[in-house]
Write a protein that holds these residues in place. Structure first.
Motif, PDB file in Angstrom:
ATOM      1  N   UNK A 121      -3.400   5.506   6.351  1.00 22.52           N
ATOM      2  CA  UNK A 121      -2.716   5.945   5.121  1.00 22.52           C
ATOM      3  C   UNK A 121      -3.523   7.064   4.452  1.00 22.52           C
ATOM      4  N   UNK A 176     -10.223   5.681  -2.780  1.00 22.25           N
ATOM      5  CA  UNK A 176      -8.920   5.140  -2.370  1.00 22.25           C
ATOM      6  C   UNK A 176      -9.019   4.320  -1.077  1.00 22.25           C
ATOM      7  N   UNK A 189      -7.997   0.373  -0.777  1.00 26.09           N
ATOM      8  CA  UNK A 189      -6.919  -0.046   0.123  1.00 26.09           C
ATOM      9  C   UNK A 189      -7.426  -1.054   1.154  1.00 26.09           C
ATOM     10  N   UNK A 197      -5.154   0.249   8.434  1.00 22.44           N
ATOM     11  CA  UNK A 197      -4.214   0.658   7.369  1.00 22.44           C
ATOM     12  C   UNK A 197      -4.857   1.694   6.459  1.00 22.44           C
ATOM     13  N   UNK A 217      -1.802  10.819   4.120  1.00 20.88           N
ATOM     14  CA  UNK A 217      -1.474  11.412   2.809  1.00 20.88           C
ATOM     15  C   UNK A 217      -2.437  12.549   2.452  1.00 20.88           C
ATOM     16  N   UNK A 272      -8.014  -4.384  -0.500  1.00 16.09           N
ATOM     17  CA  UNK A 272      -6.754  -5.052  -0.848  1.00 16.09           C
ATOM     18  C   UNK A 272      -6.136  -5.726   0.381  1.00 16.09           C
ATOM     19  N   UNK A 273      -6.037  -4.960   1.480  1.00 15.83           N
ATOM     20  CA  UNK A 273      -5.387  -5.508   2.683  1.00 15.83           C
ATOM     21  C   UNK A 273      -6.194  -6.704   3.197  1.00 15.83           C
ATOM     22  N   UNK A 288      -4.909  -4.413  -7.367  1.00 19.51           N
ATOM     23  CA  UNK A 288      -5.188  -3.261  -6.493  1.00 19.51           C
ATOM     24  C   UNK A 288      -4.596  -1.971  -7.063  1.00 19.51           C
ATOM     25  N   UNK A 289      -3.265  -1.981  -7.263  1.00 22.20           N
ATOM     26  CA  UNK A 289      -2.591  -0.726  -7.639  1.00 22.20           C
ATOM     27  C   UNK A 289      -2.900  -0.314  -9.071  1.00 22.20           C
ATOM     28  N   UNK A 309       2.597   1.817  -3.383  1.00 19.43           N
ATOM     29  CA  UNK A 309       1.699   2.395  -4.394  1.00 19.43           C
ATOM     30  C   UNK A 309       1.460   3.882  -4.132  1.00 19.43           C
ATOM     31  N   UNK A 310       1.101   4.214  -2.899  1.00 21.57           N
ATOM     32  CA  UNK A 310       0.766   5.619  -2.615  1.00 21.57           C
ATOM     33  C   UNK A 310       2.034   6.490  -2.616  1.00 21.57           C
ATOM     34  N   UNK A 368      -5.731  12.282  -3.268  1.00 24.30           N
ATOM     35  CA  UNK A 368      -5.639  10.830  -3.471  1.00 24.30           C
ATOM     36  C   UNK A 368      -6.299  10.403  -4.780  1.00 24.30           C
ATOM     37  N   UNK A 398       0.864  -1.204   0.000  1.00 23.88           N
ATOM     38  CA  UNK A 398       0.000   0.000   0.000  1.00 23.88           C
ATOM     39  C   UNK A 398       0.895   1.248   0.000  1.00 23.88           C
ATOM     40  N   UNK A 399       1.962   1.213   0.828  1.00 20.68           N
ATOM     41  CA  UNK A 399       2.877   2.362   0.902  1.00 20.68           C
ATOM     42  C   UNK A 399       3.672   2.519  -0.407  1.00 20.68           C
TER      43      UNK A 399
END
Lengths: 512, 166
Positions: free
Chosen positions: B153, B109, B113, B149, B157, B116-117, B99-100, A404-405, B165, A401-402
């Motif tokens: 995140x 977003x 995320x 997470x 960000x 995905x996790x 995911x990405x 990608x972002x 994002x 995740x990190x």
């Protein structure tokens, strides 16, 4: 003497500048984060510095670089924890540490091994820091004499030497990786006529591949794939003995400490070679000179001290060429260099003229990170054991995740996420086929230097190649480069040996 | 490794020929009277030649060790895919790229995320032949990690680093 005192004065001024609650807070968390990143198998120093770079965009340059250096130095040290307790190097720089660290832990001396690793890392870092403070200004002033011819050879020299030393079994793979890196740097608008090379009308490609997403891919995503592919690590040794070593026990190995510190720093200065090679060379040198040679590989304190001193001495060493020539000494230093440019600092030959105080600020940053390492190294034994117990299936998704972002955050383009994915798969495949990553990264950085300086040099000499081979620094650089290539090609090496043999007087011949 | 080297060598030969061809096609700016040795194609061509030489050596070297007998059968592919390590690798690549590359930017977003996790933990930790209680425990652990997470995140960000994002 006066120059040394002046250096010391500037260093102390830089130290005083960072003695603020905010700067110390940043030292605290970033060194700790670096140690944790390094300790976790699958998170390397390069990846840590690259990811944390994305968190520092909004900070002033001095604090941002302070944080990155703390993460870098901390991660190289932190990797010793998993090397000792799990027999898995936390970063490639700690591979040599496993040889004696893990046997010591298995013998119930995990605490002693961690204490020796901490002492070695701290002393190595201090030795490297001393040379950073003394060599960087000299090299910076000397670099002012470099012209296009020298910079061209410096780029080729960096690729060839880095390729050779990071792929000792098959140097050609190292060179291929390096030249592929240089080729990657050709994508995008070139710096002389503003022509868009290999962009094919794609606006995203006009600026070329950004270094941070490429490195996050090659070191982050590729590492996630590698960790998930390998079997899980299960054994965690516990430290029951004391982690704080006696001073006498540490200084018994003073010869190893000084030798490994010097080796680490010198290898750090060589472009693109890095901490893993520094640790291996220090380890090999210690083994040759040690009185307890038979213990190496079975739990030798001398061997452990050599590996850990060498890799941390390499950190300030790798920063020396990054600061003075804008050529990184290792892969994490490459990210650090990119981060300096992002934050408006212009490393390179002009640094000693434009901002000499910054060089001493960097020395002070290394000092603070070393103090952080010392404190956390001797205090956080249990919490670091818990961190090592986190299963990879829970850690790796967070890391990705990190990745990608972090790739996206720099320019806020989804294209950079694809760059990260592309370089991740490319890096994984290359690594599986034994191609080293460090020359590839160095190539991406050196591509622009090579491109501009080869063409400028050719224009300056009007197509005459003589200055490329006859100017003193160029001569030395191309002679070393060519020797490195020739000595690794078997027929050429044999021919050379035969030639030397034939030229030597008879008394030097074997049995003669 | 000889087979891999042979294939890599062939790919690199083709790549270097392509680079040389493209370098030749690049403009020389004769109408601007620029120095002919400063044209954009010079350096890529130089790199193309060097990579070509290395690639040829790689191919010749791998042929000497029998690397050119590249036999890919359905059986060998099945054998490669049956290894647990390779299965984990493939799954990781699929989930991560999914995911990405495809989820991010198409749905919010935080949701991408979190999904995905959760999916990553659930896929790799899915216990076989155990009680319902353990399934619930795994689901809870994956859910908590996903929520924490994603929230952290997204907050860091978006609010701290002021990133818009995807």
């Amino acid at each position: 003497m006066a120059a040394l005192l002046q250096n010391l004065n500037q260093f102390l001024t830089a130290i005083a500048g960072f003695l603020t609650p905010l700067a110390l807070f940043h030292v605290f968390w970033s060194t700790l984060l670096g140690i944790i990143i390094g300790a976790l198998p699958g998170l390397t120093a390069t990846m840590g510095v690259a990811l944390v770079t994305t968190l520092t965009y909004k900070l002033p340059p001095d604090l941002a670089i302070l944080i990155l250096i703390c993460v870098y130095n901390g991660a190289i040290y932190g990797g010793s924890r998993s090397a000792i307790l799990l027999n898995i190097p936390g970063t490639p720089a700690n591979a040599a540490t496993t040889l004696d660290g893990f046997p010591l832990a298995r013998a119930g001396l995990a605490g002693k091994a961690m204490g020796i690793a901490t002492s070695g890392s701290v002393l190595g870092s201090l030795i490297g820091m001393f040379f950073l403070a003394t060599v960087a200004p000299i090299l910076g002033n000397y670099a002012l004499k470099f012209q296009s011819f020298e910079f061209f050879w410096l780029a080729i020299f960096g690729i060839v030497i880095s390729g050779h030393l990071t792929a000792l079994e098959d140097p050609m793979k190292g060179w291929i990786a390096g030249f592929l890196g240089l080729l990657t740097a050709m994508v995008g608008q070139e710096g002389i006529h503003a022509y868009d090379r290999f962009a094919y009308g794609k606006t995203e490609l006009l600026g070329g591949f950004a270094l941070i997403p490429a490195m996050v891919g090659a070191f982050g995503f590729a590492e996630v794939l590698t960790v998930m592919r390998n079997p899980a690590a299960e054994v965690v040794q516990e430290a029951r003995d004391s982690i704080i070593p006696r001073l006498g026990e540490v200084f018994r190995y003073w010869r190893t400490i000084i030798r490994s510190g010097l080796i680490g720093t010198i290898i750090g200065i060589i472009p693109g070679v890095g901490e893993d090679i520094a640790a291996w060379v220090s380890y090999a040198a210690a083994r040759r000179k040690s009185k307890e040679r038979e213990k190496f590989g079975k739990g030798s304190v001398d061997g452990l001290m050599a590996a850990e001193t060498g890799n941390n001495a390499c950190v300030p060493g790798a920063i020396i060429p990054a600061l003075t020539l804008a050529i990184p000494g290792s892969a994490p230093a490459a990210v650090l260099l990119a981060a300096m440019f992002i934050h408006g600092v212009r490393p390179g030959p002009m640094i000693m003229i434009e901002s000499p105080e910054f060089v001493y600020q960097v020395v002070a940053m290394v000092f603070f990170s070393t103090v952080g390492m010392l404190i956390f190294g001797f205090t956080l034994t249990k919490p670091l054991l818990w961190v090592l117990a986190v299963p990879r299936t829970r850690l790796m998704p967070v890391v990705f995740v990190l990745c990608a972002i972090g790739s996206y955050a720099i320019t806020q383009r989804t294209f950079d996420i694809w760059v990260m994915i592309g370089f991740g798969i490319f890096g994984f495949v290359l690594r599986e086929m034994k191609y080293p990553m460090a020359p590839l990264v160095l190539g991406i950085i050196l591509g622009d230097i090579l491109d501009k300086n080869l063409r400028r040099g050719l224009v300056l000499s009007d197509g005459d190649l003589t200055p490329f081979f006859t100017r003193p620094i160029s001569l030395v650089l191309w002679l070393i480069t060519m020797s490195s290539i020739l000595l690794s090609i078997e027929p050429a090496r044999h021919a050379l040996q035969r030639g030397v043999h034939a030229c030597l007087p008879r008394r030097f011949h074997k049995g003669g | 490794m000889a087979k891999a080297d042979f294939l890599t060598g062939i790919v690199l030969v083709l790549l270097s020929i392509f680079i040389l061809f493209e370098s030749w096609r690049m403009p020389r700016f004769e109408h601007l009277k620029v120095h002919p040795l400063s044209v954009p194609g010079i350096v890529p061509a130089f790199l193309g030649i060097i990579i070509f030489i290395f690639a040829v050596i790689l191919v010749v070297r791998s042929i000497r060790t029998g690397g050119h007998h590249v036999g890919v059968s359905r059986e060998s592919l099945r054998h490669i895919l049956s290894r647990p390590g390779n299965q984990r690798l493939l799954l990781t690549a699929i989930i991560s790229i999914g995911y990405a590359g495809f989820l991010v930017g198409r749905i919010p977003y935080w949701l991408a995320t979190g999904l995905f996790v959760f999916a990553f933990v659930a896929v790799f930790e899915w216990p076989r032949g155990v009680t319902r209680r353990e399934y619930v425990r795994l689901g809870l652990a994956a859910g908590i990690l996903a929520v924490v997470t994603s929230a952290l995140v997204t907050w860091a960000f978006q609010s701290l680093f002021l990133v818009t994002l995807p």
